[in-house]
Design an enzyme around this catalytic site. Structure first.
Site, mmCIF file in Angstrom:
data_model
loop_
_atom_site.group_PDB
_atom_site.id
_atom_site.type_symbol
_atom_site.label_atom_id
_atom_site.label_comp_id
_atom_site.label_asym_id
_atom_site.label_seq_id
_atom_site.Cartn_x
_atom_site.Cartn_y
_atom_site.Cartn_z
ATOM 1 N N ASP A 227 0.837 -1.206 0.000
ATOM 2 C CA ASP A 227 0.000 0.000 0.000
ATOM 3 C C ASP A 227 0.872 1.257 0.000
ATOM 4 O O ASP A 227 1.983 1.249 0.538
ATOM 5 C CB ASP A 227 -0.876 0.034 1.265
ATOM 6 C CG ASP A 227 -1.975 -1.024 1.184
ATOM 7 O OD1 ASP A 227 -2.175 -1.580 0.081
ATOM 8 O OD2 ASP A 227 -2.598 -1.297 2.219
ATOM 9 N N GLY A 228 0.323 2.312 -0.565
ATOM 10 C CA GLY A 228 1.018 3.608 -0.537
ATOM 11 C C GLY A 228 2.284 3.620 -1.366
ATOM 12 O O GLY A 228 3.148 4.472 -1.170
ATOM 13 N N ARG A 229 2.390 2.680 -2.284
ATOM 14 C CA ARG A 229 3.599 2.550 -3.124
ATOM 15 C C ARG A 229 4.869 2.366 -2.293
ATOM 16 O O ARG A 229 5.964 2.719 -2.712
ATOM 17 C CB ARG A 229 3.767 3.772 -4.035
ATOM 18 C CG ARG A 229 2.530 4.132 -4.840
ATOM 19 C CD ARG A 229 2.785 4.004 -6.351
ATOM 20 N NE ARG A 229 1.667 4.466 -7.134
ATOM 21 C CZ ARG A 229 0.604 3.707 -7.439
ATOM 22 N NH1 ARG A 229 0.507 2.475 -6.994
ATOM 23 N NH2 ARG A 229 -0.365 4.199 -8.187
ATOM 24 N N LEU A 230 4.699 1.797 -1.094
ATOM 25 C CA LEU A 230 5.873 1.584 -0.233
ATOM 26 C C LEU A 230 6.354 0.142 -0.428
ATOM 27 O O LEU A 230 6.317 -0.691 0.475
ATOM 28 C CB LEU A 230 5.501 1.882 1.232
ATOM 29 C CG LEU A 230 5.046 3.341 1.425
ATOM 30 C CD1 LEU A 230 4.475 3.569 2.817
ATOM 31 C CD2 LEU A 230 6.203 4.294 1.159
ATOM 32 N N HIS A 231 6.766 -0.104 -1.645
ATOM 33 C CA HIS A 231 7.076 -1.464 -2.063
ATOM 34 C C HIS A 231 8.424 -1.933 -1.527
ATOM 35 O O HIS A 231 9.284 -1.127 -1.191
ATOM 36 C CB HIS A 231 7.105 -1.535 -3.594
ATOM 37 C CG HIS A 231 5.976 -0.794 -4.242
ATOM 38 N ND1 HIS A 231 4.668 -1.061 -3.946
ATOM 39 C CD2 HIS A 231 5.975 0.218 -5.156
ATOM 40 C CE1 HIS A 231 3.894 -0.251 -4.669
ATOM 41 N NE2 HIS A 231 4.668 0.533 -5.394
#
Ligand code: FMN
Length: 198
Positions: free
Chosen positions: A175-179
């Site tokens: 989520d949140g592009r917190l890959h």
């Protein structure tokens, strides 16, 4: 794959991801991958191929040895493979060198293919212009008749390539592009890794 404590080598994690893509995805070709090559004059080109073998020595796919991609690889063996499984939020990027696998290995795989695919490998001068579909189908019909009741041998112009695992990046979406991203690099057979910002 434990991104908090990445294993020393990416090979087992990749195999697990390939297995999970196979088991969990209701698509016919979960191991389809984008192969990118670069021509002698520096023009990049991408297309899909199917992963048919994998181990620590590399990733294997099969194709026509006189196709556009094969001509690129003859001149420049540096290639990349890209896997993406949207529903698993996973991506695997491989950079490596492509080399032909042994004739015996190609023979074994070719023998396992359906007759129509075997005849197709003979009939299709892949990447060459074709006047119309009827021309191709007439060739397939003639070839199938020629080998009726016999095994179709592998044409010399068809076989596998193995892409070495020089760099491998495993990417897990969050989520949140917190890959999560871990990039492995192989030097003289030993692996190093670095965590990358998403
Ligand atoms: C899902 C998918 C899988 C494919 N798998 C292969 C393959 O394993 N080998 C192959 O030669 N072409 C495969 N193709 C066709 C290639 O994408 C491409 O059209 C063909 O190999 C000619 O490429 P080239 O002219 O760049 O050499 C596949 C296409 C799709 C859409």
């Amino acid at each position: 794959m434990n991104f908090n404590s990445p294993p020393n080598s990416p090979v087992q994690s990749m195999q697990e991801w390939f297995d999970e893509a196979h088991e969990l995805r209701p698509t016919p070709n979960p191991l389809a991958t984008t192969l990118s090559t670069v021509s002698a004059d520096g023009i990049p080109s991408s297309r899909m191929v199917l992963l048919k073998g994998f181990n620590e020595h590399g990733a294997v796919f099969y194709t026509n040895y006189e196709s556009e991609k094969a001509n690129d690889m003859k001149e420049n063996d540096a290639v990349s493979l890209l896997f993406h499984w949207d529903d698993l939020q996973r991506q695997v990027r491989i950079q490596g060198r492509a080399e032909k696998i042994s004739a015996e290995e190609s023979d074994t795989y070719f023998a396992s293919r359906a007759k129509l695919s075997q005849a197709g490998a003979w009939a299709s001068a892949q990447s060459q212009p074709l006047k119309n579909r009827a021309v191709l189908m007439a060739k397939v019909t003639a070839l199938t008749a020629k080998w009726i009741g016999r095994n179709i041998p592998r044409p010399e112009h068809w076989g596998g390539f193995r892409v070495s695992l020089d760099t491998v990046e495993l990417w897990q979406g969050h989520d949140g592009r917190l890959h999560d991203r871990i990039r492995y690099t192989c030097t003289d057979g030993s692996w190093d890794w670095v965590r990358l910002q998403p």
